[in-house]
Design a protein around this motif. Sequence first.
Motif, PDB file in Angstrom:
ATOM      1  N   THR A 123     114.098 146.543  67.500  1.00 27.20           N
ATOM      2  CA  THR A 123     113.235 147.580  68.064  1.00 27.20           C
ATOM      3  C   THR A 123     113.007 148.703  67.056  1.00 27.20           C
ATOM      4  OG1 THR A 123     113.999 147.105  70.300  1.00 27.20           O
ATOM      5  CG2 THR A 123     113.017 149.270  69.932  1.00 27.20           C
ATOM      6  N   GLU A 124     114.070 149.147  66.404  1.00 27.19           N
ATOM      7  CA  GLU A 124     113.941 150.247  65.445  1.00 27.19           C
ATOM      8  C   GLU A 124     113.167 149.818  64.207  1.00 27.19           C
ATOM      9  OE1 GLU A 124     114.515 153.158  66.647  1.00 27.19           O
ATOM     10  OE2 GLU A 124     115.234 152.053  68.374  1.00 27.19           O
ATOM     11  N   ASP A 150     118.922 160.481  66.917  1.00 25.27           N
ATOM     12  CA  ASP A 150     117.887 159.700  66.233  1.00 25.27           C
ATOM     13  C   ASP A 150     117.545 158.449  67.027  1.00 25.27           C
ATOM     14  OD1 ASP A 150     117.874 161.497  64.131  1.00 25.27           O
ATOM     15  OD2 ASP A 150     119.351 160.368  62.977  1.00 25.27           O
ATOM     16  N   HIS A 151     116.284 158.099  67.032  1.00 22.72           N
ATOM     17  CA  HIS A 151     115.781 156.865  67.646  1.00 22.72           C
ATOM     18  C   HIS A 151     116.025 156.800  69.156  1.00 22.72           C
ATOM     19  CE1 HIS A 151     115.046 155.291  63.611  1.00 22.72           C
ATOM     20  NE2 HIS A 151     116.230 155.784  63.307  1.00 22.72           N
ATOM     21  N   MET A 193     113.501 149.919  57.060  1.00 19.79           N
ATOM     22  CA  MET A 193     114.906 150.163  57.398  1.00 19.79           C
ATOM     23  C   MET A 193     115.778 149.678  56.252  1.00 19.79           C
ATOM     24  SD  MET A 193     117.249 148.908  60.620  1.00 19.79           S
ATOM     25  CE  MET A 193     116.519 149.981  61.828  1.00 19.79           C
ATOM     26  N   ILE A 235     120.008 155.924  69.319  1.00 17.01           N
ATOM     27  CA  ILE A 235     119.581 154.633  69.854  1.00 17.01           C
ATOM     28  C   ILE A 235     119.780 154.549  71.371  1.00 17.01           C
ATOM     29  CG2 ILE A 235     119.596 152.126  69.481  1.00 17.01           C
ATOM     30  CD1 ILE A 235     119.103 153.494  66.904  1.00 17.01           C
TER      31      ILE A 235
END
Length: 86
Positions: free
Chosen positions: A57-58, A2-3, A69, A21
């Motif tokens: 960033t996410e 993810d991400h 988030m 990440i």
Amino acid sequence: GDHVKTGINSLLNSGTILGPISHVFGSDFQEKYIRPFSWQHSRKSHELFDLDKAIVTEEKMMKRRSITMTDELKEYLKSLHKKYKK
């Protein structure tokens, strides 16, 4: 994972595992397993991505998609980062 973010012209073998990440860039083939939170230019050049920068960033990326988030996700990312900081 993810991400994950990959740069233009990044070379990955089939079956490469990218941890959450991770940021991969560079024009040579990467490792078969890239740890979570990796900032990886090549097989020989990688470091742990800063947790605070990763969360910012996410959050920006998720906001562009109209997603918020959660605190649970932040705590998960913190625990994952702590695990791979060693």
